[in-house]
Motif scaffolding. Structure first.
Motif, short mmCIF file in Angstrom:
data_model
loop_
_atom_site.label_atom_id
_atom_site.label_comp_id
_atom_site.label_asym_id
_atom_site.label_seq_id
_atom_site.Cartn_x
_atom_site.Cartn_y
_atom_site.Cartn_z
N MET A 1 -5.05 -4.59 -8.95
CA MET A 1 -6.21 -4.32 -8.28
C MET A 1 -6.24 -4.75 -6.81
O MET A 1 -6.29 -5.96 -6.56
CB MET A 1 -7.60 -5.00 -8.92
N CYS A 2 -5.77 -4.03 -5.94
CA CYS A 2 -5.39 -4.27 -4.54
C CYS A 2 -6.63 -5.15 -3.74
O CYS A 2 -7.84 -4.97 -4.31
CB CYS A 2 -5.18 -3.03 -3.58
N TYR A 29 -0.61 -8.72 -7.15
CA TYR A 29 -0.03 -7.85 -6.15
C TYR A 29 1.22 -7.71 -6.13
O TYR A 29 1.95 -8.73 -6.67
CB TYR A 29 -0.70 -8.22 -4.87
N ARG A 74 -1.14 -5.27 -2.36
CA ARG A 74 -0.95 -4.06 -3.06
C ARG A 74 -0.36 -4.41 -4.38
O ARG A 74 0.71 -4.97 -4.40
CB ARG A 74 0.00 -2.82 -2.12
N TRP A 75 -0.85 -3.74 -5.22
CA TRP A 75 -0.34 -3.41 -6.71
C TRP A 75 0.36 -2.08 -6.39
O TRP A 75 -0.30 -1.37 -6.20
CB TRP A 75 -1.07 -3.46 -7.89
N THR A 77 1.22 1.65 -6.80
CA THR A 77 0.75 2.57 -7.71
C THR A 77 1.44 3.99 -7.26
O THR A 77 2.87 4.00 -7.97
CB THR A 77 -0.56 2.95 -7.31
N ASN A 99 -7.71 0.63 -1.25
CA ASN A 99 -7.64 0.52 -2.70
C ASN A 99 -8.08 1.93 -3.44
O ASN A 99 -8.96 2.43 -2.95
CB ASN A 99 -8.78 -0.38 -3.06
N GLN A 266 -5.99 2.08 -10.38
CA GLN A 266 -4.79 1.28 -10.33
C GLN A 266 -3.91 1.34 -11.41
O GLN A 266 -2.69 1.40 -11.03
CB GLN A 266 -5.40 -0.43 -10.07
N HIS A 390 -4.07 -3.27 -15.25
CA HIS A 390 -4.40 -4.12 -13.97
C HIS A 390 -5.84 -4.19 -13.84
O HIS A 390 -6.44 -3.69 -12.69
CB HIS A 390 -3.50 -3.13 -12.79
#
Length: 608
Positions: A1-2, A29, A74-75, A77, A99, A266, A390
């Motif tokens: 979850m950014c 992240y 950032r995660w 994606t 996001n 996400q 996430h």
């Protein structure tokens, strides 16, 4: 979850943006970045893969001055967790952090590429910055270009945008994912939640769905989805920075229900390659094509996620699937042919029954795959491979966003197994992936029915018994809806396969029993509606949860109808989870129970 933070400030902002990003680390992240307006004119940025310490080292070696800036954790994606794919994304005119997920980015990418824009990343976010730049090139000013670009975007997203040469302007927007605005002394702020802004201000405005905000040093103009300028209330929040806050919601459960478009987007983004239209899983220490049996084991809400996956896997992958509750599984001394795949689902990764079942399956020569929300848990350490949801921290005991993220992961896993076994081709895989990536935006649309469901809750709250009916993929959602109602309102509720009503439960029907019928139009729609008519004939008070097509054809026969957006049948379990969550929530509120911490329940069951 950014995570997002933005500052229109009076002094250099980089160190404060870093501090805000640290407060968002709880979201998880794998890269981070900051962009500022150097000397109030020129956009510049610094990015780094991995933890924030890496970004700090980059900034130590190459400072980034500027009094207006945006930052992002950032995660990964769309695109791997590389420096090139990290946010902020920029052109010479615009910088953006984002996001969520942009559903129509492929079409926008093709359109912009045809105009000569050069895309340098694998991300969906990059189309946003080029789209705004394109509108500026057509003669619009920064505000007009941002507004025009935002209207072209489909999906669930929150944005913070700054512009070359305009030191006093930042634009934010949200649809389906949260964004808050902070008020300072000659400064203004944007953040993913109030935690990011805790050291900057206690004055917070929560933006509503569809809002766009134009910030300067001392002004904030908010526009709704119809471009009408409106005023949102300012809230005074605690300066305590260590707490995950409820936002503008009364309970954590409601906050977490509203986070679902963002966290599902996400989660899907980490597993779906949107350009190629296929599922990408971590490297497996075993061959999915050679798996001929899947055993899914979980407890409670996670068990119902497994039940949905059974339908997906058997229908698409044509593979034998067994689903069992963890507390019973190992005591049955189940026969497990060596080389089978055992899938364990747990939000915490510490559920005692599930962990014990995992160890039993391991002793039987099974490949172990776990679906978990909490990294570095006991189950992760004992699994062959882990697929992460996430969802971020889930405080409410009654699981909501963790459940829909589990469904998202299981949907991707089902596609991957079906493809590996040769049961679907590239075209069908791409179709299913597109259907999944449309889900977050449709989930945001479903939340627009909140007031209608709240109205229904007052009558349901008076009942002693409630029955949920559905067929096929929605049958587990009926059971999950009943569980949610039991958990937080303490009303007895049961979920049944609609075709089973005539085999006993129909004897319970009278005018005092609310019946929740879940029936999206599809293969089993007519059969479910036939069962619904049998209930109505016996004076059952039917609340009909369907789609627009179903509402038009049969909605008039129910005491109330909730019409959800049309969506591919494959994805409906994710979408139809939301109204049953909302109904349980508002019934519990009407009854005055403790929504977030219902009696006798714990978030993680770590003893048998």
């Amino acid at each position: 979850m950014c995570g997002i933070i933005g500052i229109v400030g009076k002094e250099d902002v980089t160190h404060r943006i870093l501090d805000g990003l640290r407060r968002l680390e709880y979201r998880g992240y794998d890269s981070a970045g900051i962009a500022t307006l150097v000397d109030g004119k020129t956009l510049d940025r610094r990015r780094a893969e991995g933890k924030l310490i890496n970004l700090e080292n980059v900034l130590r070696e190459n400072a980034l001055p500027g009094k207006t800036g945006i930052g992002h954790t950032r995660w990964a994606t769309h695109g791997a967790p590389t420096v090139g794919n990290a946010h902020p994304h920029t052109t010479e005119k615009v910088a953006v952090v984002h996001n969520g997920i942009i559903e129509n980015f492929r079409d926008l990418r093709q359109e912009l590429t045809a105009k000569g824009h050069v895309m340098e990343t694998e991300t969906d976010t990059e189309v946003i910055v080029h789209l705004i730049t394109d509108f500026i090139g057509e003669g619009l000013d920064a505000r007009g270009a941002a507004a025009a670009a935002i209207k072209r975007l489909r999906g669930a997203f929150s944005l913070a945008i700054i512009f070359e040469g305009d030191n006093g302007l930042m634009i934010g927007a949200r649809k389906g994912t949260p964004l808050v605005m902070g008020h300072g002394d000659g400064e203004m702020y944007l953040g993913s939640d109030a935690i990011a802004l805790a050291q900057l201000t206690t004055k917070i405005t929560y933006l509503d769905e569809g809002d766009r905000v134009e910030l300067t040093h001392d002004t904030a103009r908010i526009f709704d989805v119809d471009d009408r300028e409106i005023i949102r209330p300012m809230n005074i929040v605690s300066a305590a920075s260590g707490m995950i806050d409820k936002g503008n919601h009364r309970h954590f459960m409601m906050k977490e229900i509203h986070e679902q478009p963002a966290v599902v987007g996400q989660t899907l983004g980490t597993m779906i390659d949107p350009i190629q239209g296929h599922v990408t899983l971590p490297d497996m220490p075993f061959d999915l094509a050679k798996v001929d049996r899947v055993t899914i084991i979980a407890c409670g809400t996670s068990y119902y996620a497994g039940q949905v996956a059974k339908y997906w896997l058997e229908q698409m992958a044509r593979i034998n699937v067994e689903v069992d509750v963890a507390s019973e599984f190992r005591y049955r001394e189940a026969v497990m042919p060596e080389g089978g795949l055992a899938v364990f689902i747990s939000q915490s990764g510490e559920t005692a029954d599930t962990l014990a079942a995992l160890r039993y399956a391991k002793s039987q020569g099974q490949h172990i795959l776990s679906i978990l929300n909490v990294p570095q848990s006991s189950m992760e350490r004992e699994s062959d491979v882990v697929l992460h949801t996430h969802a971020g921290p889930e405080v409410g005991v009654a699981s909501t966003k963790a459940f829909t993220c589990q469904l998202s992961v299981l949907a991707c896993l089902s596609i991957a197994i079906a493809k590996a076994r040769g049961k679907i081709d590239d075209k069908e895989e791409a179709r299913l992936c597109i259907a999944l990536t449309e889900a977050p935006a449709r989930m945001a649309d479903v939340l627009n029915h909140e007031e209608a469901i709240k109205t229904l809750a007052d009558d349901v709250a008076k009942a002693r018994d409630v029955i949920y009916l559905a067929r096929g993929l929605e049958y587990p959602i009926a059971m999950e809806g009943a569980l949610k109602l039991k958990e937080i309102s303490y009303i007895h509720a049961e979920g049944y396969a609609a075709g089973e009503m005539k085999h006993g439960p129909i004897a319970l029907i009278d005018e005092d029993v609310p019946i929740i019928v879940i029936a999206p139009s599809g293969r089993l729609y007519e059969k479910t509606v036939s069962n619904m008519q049998e209930v109505i004939a016996r004076k059952g008070q039917v609340i009909f949860i369907t789609d627009e097509k179903g509402a038009a054809s049969d909605g008039q026969d129910a005491v109330a109808t909730i019409a959800l957006p049309m969506l591919d049948e494959f994805v409906t379990p994710i979408l139809y989870s939301i109204p049953v969550q909302l109904l349980a929530y508002y019934v519990a509120v009407a009854k005055g129970t403790d929504v977030d911490q219902p009696r006798n329940l714990a978030k993680s069951v770590t003893v048998e």
